[in-house]
Design a protein around this motif. Structure first.
Motif, PDB file in Angstrom:
ATOM      1  N   LEU A 238       1.875  17.716   6.428  1.00  0.00           N
ATOM      2  CA  LEU A 238       2.357  18.832   7.244  1.00  0.00           C
ATOM      3  C   LEU A 238       2.268  18.494   8.734  1.00  0.00           C
ATOM      4  O   LEU A 238       3.188  18.806   9.513  1.00  0.00           O
ATOM      5  CB  LEU A 238       1.539  20.090   6.947  1.00  0.00           C
ATOM      6  N   ALA A 239       1.177  17.823   9.124  1.00  0.00           N
ATOM      7  CA  ALA A 239       1.031  17.418  10.528  1.00  0.00           C
ATOM      8  C   ALA A 239       2.184  16.516  10.940  1.00  0.00           C
ATOM      9  O   ALA A 239       2.850  16.749  11.972  1.00  0.00           O
ATOM     10  CB  ALA A 239      -0.306  16.707  10.720  1.00  0.00           C
ATOM     11  N   GLY A 240       2.458  15.494  10.119  1.00  0.00           N
ATOM     12  CA  GLY A 240       3.531  14.554  10.433  1.00  0.00           C
ATOM     13  C   GLY A 240       4.884  15.228  10.522  1.00  0.00           C
ATOM     14  O   GLY A 240       5.668  14.970  11.461  1.00  0.00           O
ATOM     15  N   LEU A 241       5.178  16.120   9.573  1.00  0.00           N
ATOM     16  CA  LEU A 241       6.482  16.798   9.552  1.00  0.00           C
ATOM     17  C   LEU A 241       6.650  17.739  10.741  1.00  0.00           C
ATOM     18  O   LEU A 241       7.739  17.837  11.331  1.00  0.00           O
ATOM     19  CB  LEU A 241       6.643  17.557   8.224  1.00  0.00           C
ATOM     20  N   TYR A 242       5.567  18.444  11.084  1.00  0.00           N
ATOM     21  CA  TYR A 242       5.665  19.350  12.245  1.00  0.00           C
ATOM     22  C   TYR A 242       5.855  18.553  13.543  1.00  0.00           C
ATOM     23  O   TYR A 242       6.640  18.956  14.425  1.00  0.00           O
ATOM     24  CB  TYR A 242       4.416  20.224  12.337  1.00  0.00           C
ATOM     25  N   PHE A 243       5.153  17.420  13.670  1.00  0.00           N
ATOM     26  CA  PHE A 243       5.351  16.596  14.866  1.00  0.00           C
ATOM     27  C   PHE A 243       6.787  16.077  14.936  1.00  0.00           C
ATOM     28  O   PHE A 243       7.402  16.079  16.006  1.00  0.00           O
ATOM     29  CB  PHE A 243       4.360  15.423  14.883  1.00  0.00           C
ATOM     30  N   LEU A 244       7.337  15.645  13.790  1.00  0.00           N
ATOM     31  CA  LEU A 244       8.727  15.168  13.767  1.00  0.00           C
ATOM     32  C   LEU A 244       9.703  16.292  14.102  1.00  0.00           C
ATOM     33  O   LEU A 244      10.804  16.038  14.604  1.00  0.00           O
ATOM     34  CB  LEU A 244       9.068  14.587  12.388  1.00  0.00           C
TER      35      LEU A 244
ATOM     36  N   THR B 189      12.737  21.825   4.650  1.00  0.00           N
ATOM     37  CA  THR B 189      12.522  22.061   3.210  1.00  0.00           C
ATOM     38  C   THR B 189      11.196  21.463   2.770  1.00  0.00           C
ATOM     39  O   THR B 189      10.444  22.074   1.997  1.00  0.00           O
ATOM     40  CB  THR B 189      13.665  21.443   2.385  1.00  0.00           C
ATOM     41  N   ALA B 190      10.885  20.271   3.256  1.00  0.00           N
ATOM     42  CA  ALA B 190       9.627  19.606   2.901  1.00  0.00           C
ATOM     43  C   ALA B 190       8.434  20.450   3.352  1.00  0.00           C
ATOM     44  O   ALA B 190       7.449  20.609   2.614  1.00  0.00           O
ATOM     45  CB  ALA B 190       9.564  18.222   3.533  1.00  0.00           C
ATOM     46  N   ILE B 191       8.527  21.017   4.574  1.00  0.00           N
ATOM     47  CA  ILE B 191       7.438  21.865   5.085  1.00  0.00           C
ATOM     48  C   ILE B 191       7.260  23.093   4.207  1.00  0.00           C
ATOM     49  O   ILE B 191       6.128  23.461   3.855  1.00  0.00           O
ATOM     50  CB  ILE B 191       7.720  22.268   6.556  1.00  0.00           C
TER      51      ILE B 191
ATOM     52  N   ASN C 261       9.044  18.541  16.273  1.00  0.00           N
ATOM     53  CA  ASN C 261       8.688  18.945  17.639  1.00  0.00           C
ATOM     54  C   ASN C 261       7.951  20.283  17.686  1.00  0.00           C
ATOM     55  O   ASN C 261       8.049  21.024  18.667  1.00  0.00           O
ATOM     56  CB  ASN C 261       9.939  18.994  18.540  1.00  0.00           C
ATOM     57  N   GLU C 262       7.224  20.576  16.617  1.00  0.00           N
ATOM     58  CA  GLU C 262       6.357  21.757  16.617  1.00  0.00           C
ATOM     59  C   GLU C 262       4.923  21.261  16.740  1.00  0.00           C
ATOM     60  O   GLU C 262       4.144  21.240  15.780  1.00  0.00           O
ATOM     61  CB  GLU C 262       6.570  22.583  15.344  1.00  0.00           C
ATOM     62  N   ASN C 263       4.579  20.849  17.974  1.00  0.00           N
ATOM     63  CA  ASN C 263       3.343  20.109  18.195  1.00  0.00           C
ATOM     64  C   ASN C 263       2.078  20.940  17.980  1.00  0.00           C
ATOM     65  O   ASN C 263       1.043  20.406  17.551  1.00  0.00           O
ATOM     66  CB  ASN C 263       3.342  19.516  19.608  1.00  0.00           C
ATOM     67  N   ILE C 264       2.154  22.240  18.288  1.00  0.00           N
ATOM     68  CA  ILE C 264       0.969  23.087  18.102  1.00  0.00           C
ATOM     69  C   ILE C 264       0.599  23.133  16.619  1.00  0.00           C
ATOM     70  O   ILE C 264      -0.575  22.966  16.238  1.00  0.00           O
ATOM     71  CB  ILE C 264       1.212  24.512  18.673  1.00  0.00           C
ATOM     72  N   LYS C 265       1.618  23.353  15.780  1.00  0.00           N
ATOM     73  CA  LYS C 265       1.384  23.376  14.327  1.00  0.00           C
ATOM     74  C   LYS C 265       0.968  21.996  13.837  1.00  0.00           C
ATOM     75  O   LYS C 265       0.129  21.856  12.932  1.00  0.00           O
ATOM     76  CB  LYS C 265       2.627  23.853  13.593  1.00  0.00           C
ATOM     77  N   GLY C 266       1.580  20.963  14.429  1.00  0.00           N
ATOM     78  CA  GLY C 266       1.218  19.603  14.047  1.00  0.00           C
ATOM     79  C   GLY C 266      -0.250  19.327  14.312  1.00  0.00           C
ATOM     80  O   GLY C 266      -0.966  18.771  13.464  1.00  0.00           O
ATOM     81  N   ASN C 267      -0.733  19.725  15.517  1.00  0.00           N
ATOM     82  CA  ASN C 267      -2.150  19.533  15.868  1.00  0.00           C
ATOM     83  C   ASN C 267      -3.068  20.325  14.932  1.00  0.00           C
ATOM     84  O   ASN C 267      -4.137  19.844  14.548  1.00  0.00           O
ATOM     85  CB  ASN C 267      -2.396  19.966  17.322  1.00  0.00           C
ATOM     86  N   PHE C 268      -2.639  21.560  14.587  1.00  0.00           N
ATOM     87  CA  PHE C 268      -3.446  22.402  13.697  1.00  0.00           C
ATOM     88  C   PHE C 268      -3.680  21.706  12.351  1.00  0.00           C
ATOM     89  O   PHE C 268      -4.811  21.618  11.870  1.00  0.00           O
ATOM     90  CB  PHE C 268      -2.734  23.750  13.486  1.00  0.00           C
ATOM     91  N   HIS C 269      -2.597  21.182  11.751  1.00  0.00           N
ATOM     92  CA  HIS C 269      -2.725  20.546  10.433  1.00  0.00           C
ATOM     93  C   HIS C 269      -3.373  19.165  10.530  1.00  0.00           C
ATOM     94  O   HIS C 269      -4.064  18.744   9.587  1.00  0.00           O
ATOM     95  CB  HIS C 269      -1.355  20.477   9.752  1.00  0.00           C
TER      96      HIS C 269
END
Length: 464
Positions: A411-417, A389-391, A419-427
């Motif tokens: 967004l980077a932190g939430l995606y890493f949490l 929901t936060a994303i 386990n969507e690391n590609i999106k996490g790296n992008f943001h």
């Protein structure tokens, strides 16, 4: 109250005329008496009585140019412009040097939005009039209608050169200076005006306003002080002097001014609120609270009052009291986003995170789309473990704030949490690109993510 001789005569004429209407007797009035009676009724919005007086006046004085000009004024008032113009042309043939004919022609063109033509006729009127001030003022108004502020200002100044007590023209001059962002020029003009008219409290007041606009608060106080010395009951000058003292952090002096304002007029919620804030700045919490409570008692619908008392308790770290008052505010206006935002902040301080999330959501639904609303809302959702929901909320926020590092790091932190690391790296890369220095947002809100090796490697790689 002592009436002037002219006012007494007008009052007697009106009484006599109204007595005539009640008794159906016909009394004689001279043409000027009729003119005064008609204009009085027009000024007070009693058009039927004005028409009766005009009809009787023209019956008694069929050749009176003055009454016919009043008739023209009435026709213009009723937007019967063609009839008015025809009558004016007839009068022009009789009295081509009567300035009122040109003034009424100008009024007709003004009503038709033909302001340049109106000005032409007013300039002709200047050749025949004894009342230059009035005509210059009318020319000024026509230039205002045309958005020609410089020429409007010039003509209002000419009006004041003729009549220094035309406060309407003085206000209009200052309006032109303000609109043109000519505060310095306004100060020069007002100082010259005051040199010639040192007891003009309106000029002193306007001078104070110019100094206030330039943030020269010492000078503003000085000017407002003169305005209040000339007129001790000048409420506007007293209030603005108080505001100037507040800017100078002279809170006791501001309070003293607000007290005078209360003595002169019923206490308004605005004055009570300002006094409360001043007492709080002086560290007098008891008096501050007393005046905050008076504010909401005086005007229960004043959102600034409820927010102020809530914030007072937040500063006191008395979150239970703050919650009580913000709930009262919401009970009055449940669609006010400021109330819901305070509700969320207080519940967050009390660690009632589900209530806090509800508050931020209601603030958003009520129209609050500020950046901090999105970030605070998603911080609470993160605490509740509602990463998805936060994303979604932050991605929606990027439509309003497409280049905002606060959003990208979250967004980077939430995606890493998640386990969507590609999106996490992008943001993460977006955040580093937008604001490398404030990468600590990730460290502060996502310490576990910050410690990850791949995240530290990404930051180090970006730095190179």
């Amino acid at each position: 109250m002592n009436l002037s001789h002219e006012e007494e005569e007008n009052s007697l004429s009106l009484s006599k005329f109204e007595s005539m209407l009640k008794t159906n007797k016909v009394f004689f009035f001279d043409s000027e008496e009729f003119e005064d009676i008609i204009l009085h009724y027009m000024d007070t919005g009693r058009l039927n009585l004005a028409k009766k007086a005009l009809k009787l006046g023209l019956e008694q004085h069929p050749k009176s140019t003055g009454l016919k000009l009043v008739q023209v004024e009435m026709l213009v008032y009723e937007d019967k412009l063609d009839i008015a113009e025809k009558l004016l042309n007839e009068l022009y043939a009789i009295e081509p040097t009567n300035e009122e004919i040109y003034i009424q022609k100008a009024n007709i063109h003004s009503k038709r939005d033909e302001h340049e033509k109106a000005i032409e006729f007013l300039k002709i009127a200047l050749k025949y009039t004894d009342d230059y001030a009035d005509v210059y003022s009318m020319i000024g108004m026509e230039y205002l209608f045309m958005d020609n502020l410089e020429l409007a200002k010039e003509n209002f100044i000419k009006c004041l050169d003729e009549d220094t007590e035309d406060y309407s023209a003085l206000y209009n001059v200052v309006y032109c200076f303000d609109f043109l962002d000519q505060n310095e020029e306004a100060i020069v003009y007002l100082n010259k005006f005051i040199d010639k008219n040192p007891y003009s409290e309106v000029a002193w007041h306007q001078l104070g306003r110019q100094y206030y606009a330039l943030k020269n608060y010492e000078k503003a106080v000085w000017a407002f002080e003169y305005a209040t010395l000339i007129d001790e009951s000048f409420l506007g000058a007293i209030m603005e002097k108080a505001k100037s003292y507040e800017k100078l952090k002279k809170f006791q002096e501001a309070i003293d001014c607000y007290k005078i304002a209360i003595e002169l007029d019923d206490p308004s919620s605005f004055v009570l609120l300002r006094m409360a804030k001043c007492y709080e700045r002086l560290g007098n919490a008891e008096f501050a609270l007393n005046f905050y409570l008076k504010t909401v008692h005086e005007d229960p619908l004043l959102d600034k009052g409820w927010i102020a008392i809530t914030d007072f308790y937040i500063r006191q770290k008395n979150y239970q009291k703050a919650l009580y008052y913000v709930n009262k505010a919401i009970g009055i206006d449940g669609d006010n986003p400021l109330y819901w935002k305070r509700f969320a902040a207080v519940n967050s301080a009390l660690h009632f995170f589900e209530e806090a999330e509800y508050g931020y959501r209601k603030a958003f639904e009520s129209g609050d789309v500020n950046l901090d609303t999105f970030t605070l809302w998603t911080d609470v959702l993160q605490f509740l473990g509602e990463f998805e929901t936060a994303i979604e909320i932050l991605l929606e926020a990027t439509n309003l704030f497409p280049e905002e590092y606060e959003i990208e790091y979250r967004l980077a932190g939430l995606y890493f949490l998640s386990n969507e690391n590609i999106k996490g790296n992008f943001h993460l890369n977006n955040g580093l690109r937008l604001n490398y220095k404030n990468k600590t947002v990730l460290k502060d809100y996502f310490p576990v993510v910050w410690e990850r090796t791949e995240v530290q490697n990404q930051i180090a790689k970006f730095k190179k």
